[in-house]
Design a protein around this motif. Structure first.
Motif, PDB file in Angstrom:
ATOM      1  N   GLU A 302     -23.685  11.904   9.808  1.00 53.40           N
ATOM      2  CA  GLU A 302     -22.384  12.407  10.258  1.00 53.40           C
ATOM      3  C   GLU A 302     -22.488  13.405  11.405  1.00 53.40           C
ATOM      4  O   GLU A 302     -21.511  13.617  12.123  1.00 53.40           O
ATOM      5  N   HIS A 303     -23.659  14.035  11.593  1.00 52.67           N
ATOM      6  CA  HIS A 303     -23.749  15.119  12.568  1.00 52.67           C
ATOM      7  C   HIS A 303     -24.631  14.810  13.775  1.00 52.67           C
ATOM      8  O   HIS A 303     -24.662  15.609  14.718  1.00 52.67           O
ATOM      9  N   ALA A 304     -25.362  13.700  13.765  1.00 54.76           N
ATOM     10  CA  ALA A 304     -26.196  13.372  14.924  1.00 54.76           C
ATOM     11  C   ALA A 304     -25.322  13.252  16.171  1.00 54.76           C
ATOM     12  O   ALA A 304     -24.240  12.656  16.131  1.00 54.76           O
ATOM     13  N   GLU A 305     -25.804  13.806  17.271  1.00 56.78           N
ATOM     14  CA  GLU A 305     -25.050  13.774  18.525  1.00 56.78           C
ATOM     15  C   GLU A 305     -25.701  12.882  19.577  1.00 56.78           C
ATOM     16  O   GLU A 305     -25.001  12.284  20.396  1.00 56.78           O
ATOM     17  N   ARG A 306     -27.039  12.798  19.586  1.00 55.82           N
ATOM     18  CA  ARG A 306     -27.720  12.043  20.634  1.00 55.82           C
ATOM     19  C   ARG A 306     -28.592  10.919  20.087  1.00 55.82           C
ATOM     20  O   ARG A 306     -28.591   9.822  20.625  1.00 55.82           O
ATOM     21  N   ARG A 307     -29.356  11.210  19.021  1.00 54.34           N
ATOM     22  CA  ARG A 307     -30.250  10.179  18.492  1.00 54.34           C
ATOM     23  C   ARG A 307     -30.385  10.312  16.984  1.00 54.34           C
ATOM     24  O   ARG A 307     -30.351  11.413  16.429  1.00 54.34           O
ATOM     25  N   LEU A 308     -30.541   9.168  16.354  1.00 49.63           N
ATOM     26  CA  LEU A 308     -30.818   9.096  14.924  1.00 49.63           C
ATOM     27  C   LEU A 308     -31.798   7.946  14.732  1.00 49.63           C
ATOM     28  O   LEU A 308     -31.427   6.775  14.812  1.00 49.63           O
ATOM     29  N   HIS A 309     -33.058   8.284  14.514  1.00 49.51           N
ATOM     30  CA  HIS A 309     -34.122   7.296  14.381  1.00 49.51           C
ATOM     31  C   HIS A 309     -34.721   7.400  12.983  1.00 49.51           C
ATOM     32  O   HIS A 309     -35.052   8.496  12.524  1.00 49.51           O
ATOM     33  N   LEU A 310     -34.871   6.261  12.322  1.00 52.83           N
ATOM     34  CA  LEU A 310     -35.368   6.213  10.949  1.00 52.83           C
ATOM     35  C   LEU A 310     -36.503   5.213  10.848  1.00 52.83           C
ATOM     36  O   LEU A 310     -36.401   4.094  11.350  1.00 52.83           O
ATOM     37  N   GLU A 311     -37.580   5.631  10.179  1.00 55.03           N
ATOM     38  CA  GLU A 311     -38.711   4.738   9.951  1.00 55.03           C
ATOM     39  C   GLU A 311     -39.074   4.776   8.478  1.00 55.03           C
ATOM     40  O   GLU A 311     -39.208   5.845   7.880  1.00 55.03           O
ATOM     41  N   SER A 312     -39.218   3.597   7.892  1.00 51.87           N
ATOM     42  CA  SER A 312     -39.503   3.471   6.472  1.00 51.87           C
ATOM     43  C   SER A 312     -40.075   2.076   6.252  1.00 51.87           C
ATOM     44  O   SER A 312     -39.620   1.120   6.885  1.00 51.87           O
ATOM     45  N   PRO A 313     -41.092   1.928   5.393  1.00 51.54           N
ATOM     46  CA  PRO A 313     -41.723   0.605   5.270  1.00 51.54           C
ATOM     47  C   PRO A 313     -40.789  -0.482   4.757  1.00 51.54           C
ATOM     48  O   PRO A 313     -40.876  -1.626   5.190  1.00 51.54           O
ATOM     49  N   ASP A 314     -39.892  -0.133   3.838  1.00 57.03           N
ATOM     50  CA  ASP A 314     -39.009  -1.128   3.236  1.00 57.03           C
ATOM     51  C   ASP A 314     -37.550  -0.777   3.491  1.00 57.03           C
ATOM     52  O   ASP A 314     -37.182   0.394   3.587  1.00 57.03           O
ATOM     53  N   VAL A 315     -36.732  -1.814   3.567  1.00 60.32           N
ATOM     54  CA  VAL A 315     -35.282  -1.646   3.633  1.00 60.32           C
ATOM     55  C   VAL A 315     -34.709  -2.294   2.382  1.00 60.32           C
ATOM     56  O   VAL A 315     -34.905  -3.489   2.146  1.00 60.32           O
ATOM     57  N   ALA A 316     -34.019  -1.508   1.560  1.00 60.74           N
ATOM     58  CA  ALA A 316     -33.462  -2.018   0.309  1.00 60.74           C
ATOM     59  C   ALA A 316     -32.053  -1.478   0.119  1.00 60.74           C
ATOM     60  O   ALA A 316     -31.658  -0.486   0.739  1.00 60.74           O
ATOM     61  N   ALA A 317     -31.303  -2.126  -0.762  1.00 52.96           N
ATOM     62  CA  ALA A 317     -29.901  -1.764  -0.966  1.00 52.96           C
ATOM     63  C   ALA A 317     -29.741  -0.337  -1.464  1.00 52.96           C
ATOM     64  O   ALA A 317     -28.750   0.329  -1.157  1.00 52.96           O
ATOM     65  N   ALA A 318     -30.728   0.174  -2.235  1.00 54.43           N
ATOM     66  CA  ALA A 318     -30.617   1.537  -2.756  1.00 54.43           C
ATOM     67  C   ALA A 318     -30.569   2.563  -1.634  1.00 54.43           C
ATOM     68  O   ALA A 318     -29.892   3.587  -1.735  1.00 54.43           O
ATOM     69  N   GLY A 319     -31.297   2.301  -0.550  1.00 51.09           N
ATOM     70  CA  GLY A 319     -31.310   3.235   0.565  1.00 51.09           C
ATOM     71  C   GLY A 319     -30.286   2.911   1.628  1.00 51.09           C
ATOM     72  O   GLY A 319     -29.688   3.808   2.231  1.00 51.09           O
ATOM     73  N   LEU A 320     -30.090   1.619   1.885  1.00 49.32           N
ATOM     74  CA  LEU A 320     -29.186   1.193   2.951  1.00 49.32           C
ATOM     75  C   LEU A 320     -27.976   0.503   2.326  1.00 49.32           C
ATOM     76  O   LEU A 320     -27.765  -0.699   2.478  1.00 49.32           O
ATOM     77  N   SER A 321     -27.193   1.286   1.611  1.00 46.40           N
ATOM     78  CA  SER A 321     -25.998   0.774   0.947  1.00 46.40           C
ATOM     79  C   SER A 321     -24.906   0.487   1.971  1.00 46.40           C
ATOM     80  O   SER A 321     -25.010   0.863   3.148  1.00 46.40           O
ATOM     81  N   ALA A 322     -23.833  -0.153   1.524  1.00 44.68           N
ATOM     82  CA  ALA A 322     -22.720  -0.463   2.424  1.00 44.68           C
ATOM     83  C   ALA A 322     -22.134   0.792   3.074  1.00 44.68           C
ATOM     84  O   ALA A 322     -21.868   0.795   4.285  1.00 44.68           O
ATOM     85  N   PRO A 323     -21.915   1.907   2.326  1.00 42.34           N
ATOM     86  CA  PRO A 323     -21.410   3.122   2.985  1.00 42.34           C
ATOM     87  C   PRO A 323     -22.372   3.669   4.036  1.00 42.34           C
ATOM     88  O   PRO A 323     -21.936   4.186   5.071  1.00 42.34           O
ATOM     89  N   VAL A 324     -23.686   3.562   3.788  1.00 39.34           N
ATOM     90  CA  VAL A 324     -24.661   4.033   4.771  1.00 39.34           C
ATOM     91  C   VAL A 324     -24.615   3.157   6.018  1.00 39.34           C
ATOM     92  O   VAL A 324     -24.675   3.652   7.150  1.00 39.34           O
ATOM     93  N   VAL A 325     -24.501   1.848   5.827  1.00 38.88           N
ATOM     94  CA  VAL A 325     -24.389   0.937   6.968  1.00 38.88           C
ATOM     95  C   VAL A 325     -23.161   1.292   7.802  1.00 38.88           C
ATOM     96  O   VAL A 325     -23.217   1.348   9.042  1.00 38.88           O
ATOM     97  N   ASP A 326     -22.047   1.555   7.140  1.00 40.12           N
ATOM     98  CA  ASP A 326     -20.828   1.940   7.866  1.00 40.12           C
ATOM     99  C   ASP A 326     -21.037   3.243   8.638  1.00 40.12           C
ATOM    100  O   ASP A 326     -20.571   3.384   9.775  1.00 40.12           O
ATOM    101  N   ALA A 327     -21.745   4.203   8.024  1.00 37.56           N
ATOM    102  CA  ALA A 327     -21.994   5.481   8.701  1.00 37.56           C
ATOM    103  C   ALA A 327     -22.910   5.295   9.906  1.00 37.56           C
ATOM    104  O   ALA A 327     -22.731   5.956  10.937  1.00 37.56           O
ATOM    105  N   LEU A 328     -23.897   4.403   9.798  1.00 41.42           N
ATOM    106  CA  LEU A 328     -24.765   4.109  10.941  1.00 41.42           C
ATOM    107  C   LEU A 328     -23.955   3.517  12.091  1.00 41.42           C
ATOM    108  O   LEU A 328     -24.155   3.874  13.265  1.00 41.42           O
TER     109      LEU A 328
END
Length: 420
Positions: A302-328
């Motif tokens: 919600e507060h990033a102004e210029r960049r938001l970079h994320l690195e993680s070995p796996d992408v799963a629903a627990a971390g990348l839920s629908a609300p998180v996708v909308d926020a991205l």
């Protein structure tokens, strides 16, 4: 600890707003905000550390070997999985450290049902006591932690993504950690200042490690205070500042205008002074524990102004839920450079594919890589540690990271996403 950058920006906005209509109420409101910001910056100054990146499995194994060779009193090794072959790589170094009188403390196990193999138990048993007074200790039960830590006395420590006791130094998968090196503060406290002194980040991390040790008898052996290692623990308080007098609204028009002009100027000077203090404190390294990682992730969305970079070995629903996708997607829509770097995607099915396509269509950079690193980069700060931002909701096990306020380091980490 909050975000001193954000808090300083809030104070600046309050000064700009309240000085438009001078009043005693506005003056007192500014003082309330200023005290909170000043204390936040003072706490941040106590978390100043030399921060170095540790990249790759080999660098982590070399650091573990160095800790065992350099330590005078204790080495802490926290790794969720312990592989006998990986342990064999440093067997001689561990035995040498114990023989020189060093306590080597091992924390292991991510789940309650985890156990050590019999060969590892025998090795630990042989080193449980040594004529030198040194020993290697580990609880019989798992720590239920995903954290990875290498600590050498109170001199330096590494917080990382690397399972250094579960794989060899030749592993090529990306790993990233941060090494913190910093002597404890040695400036005398103001005897008239009764506020609680903040703790040094290395002390905070060692205290967290001690608290998750499942055996209370072994917990007492972990030293988290620099004073117990013969080092000064004196703390520097928030610097005293001149009092800003309220505007004189009871004077004639000319004098009232002069008074309010001086009052407004002093508040702007105070903001500039606090900004200089914060700049002088960098890099600031603040420990991040457990579910705090998830909270920081949601804050960054919600507060990033210029960049938001994320690195993680796996992408799963627990971390990348629908609300998180909308926020991205909202972050991307407001002009933020949003990029994800990952090894594999576990969000399957029609809904998962649609969610993933919507990110690409929104302009979110998506790159696959051979990575086990766990990173969050938001503008000029970053979090490095054990937390899988894209696959874990943050509850049920211990996690440890470090939040670093440093534009240069954040920029360096962002170069990992340059090919996205």
């Amino acid at each position: 600890m909050g975000d001193p950058l954000q808090e300083l920006a809030s104070l600046e906005a309050a000064v700009n707003e309240h000085t438009k209509v001078p009043s005693l109420e506005a003056h007192h409101a500014l003082y309330d905000v200023e005290r909170e910001v000043a204390e936040s910056i003072a706490r941040a100054a106590q978390c100043t550390a030399t921060v170095d990146l540790v990249v790759g499995a080999r660098a982590h194994h070399e650091a573990m070997t160095r800790a065992l060779a350099e330590a005078k009193q204790q080495v802490v090794l926290a790794c969720p999985w312990v592989n006998r072959l990986a342990l064999d790589e440093v067997r001689d170094q561990i035995e040498g450290a114990v023989a020189s009188g060093v306590l080597v403390c091992l924390l292991w196990g991510m789940q309650r049902g985890d156990s050590l193999d019999e060969e590892t138990k025998r090795f630990l048993g042989r080193l449980a006591q040594h004529p030198s007074g040194g020993r290697m200790v580990a609880a019989e039960r798992p720590a239920v932690s995903h954290a990875k830590v290498i600590a050498c006395d109170h001199d330096w420590l590494i917080v990382s993504s690397c399972n250094f006791l579960n794989s060899g130094p030749d592993r090529t998968t990306d790993e990233v950690g941060v090494r913190l090196t910093s002597p404890p503060p040695r400036v005398e406290a103001d005897p008239n200042d009764q506020r609680t002194a903040p703790s040094h980040p290395i002390s905070e991390i060692l205290r967290w490690v001690r608290d998750i040790m499942p055996d209370f008898r072994l917990r007492a052996r972990i030293i988290d205070s620099p004073a117990l290692l013969g080092m000064s623990e004196r703390s520097q308080r928030a610097p005293t500042v001149d009092t800003i007098l309220p505007p004189r609204l009871d004077l004639n028009d000319q004098m009232r205008q002069l008074s309010t002009k001086l009052w407004s100027r002093e508040w702007r000077q105070r903001v500039a002074q606090l900004r200089r203090q914060l700049e002088a404190a960098r890099p600031v390294a603040i420990p991040v524990r457990d579910v705090e990682h998830r909270e920081l992730f949601l804050y960054a969305l919600e507060h990033a102004e210029r960049r938001l970079h994320l690195e993680s070995p796996d992408v799963a629903a627990a971390g990348l839920s629908a609300p998180v996708v909308d926020a991205l997607k909202r972050a991307r829509a407001r002009g933020v450079d949003v990029r994800l770097r990952y090894q594999k995607r576990e969000i399957a099915g029609e809904e998962g594919d649609a969610r993933w396509r919507s990110l690409a269509e929104a302009g979110v950079g998506l790159t696959t890589a051979d990575t086990h690193a766990k990173l969050l980069v938001c503008d000029d700060w970053a979090v490095v540690g054990s937390f899988n931002f894209l696959s874990f909701a943050g509850r049920g096990r211990g996690e440890l990271g470090v939040r670093i306020f440093d534009a240069e380091l954040a920029g360096l980490l962002s170069t990992r996403f340059a090919s996205t």
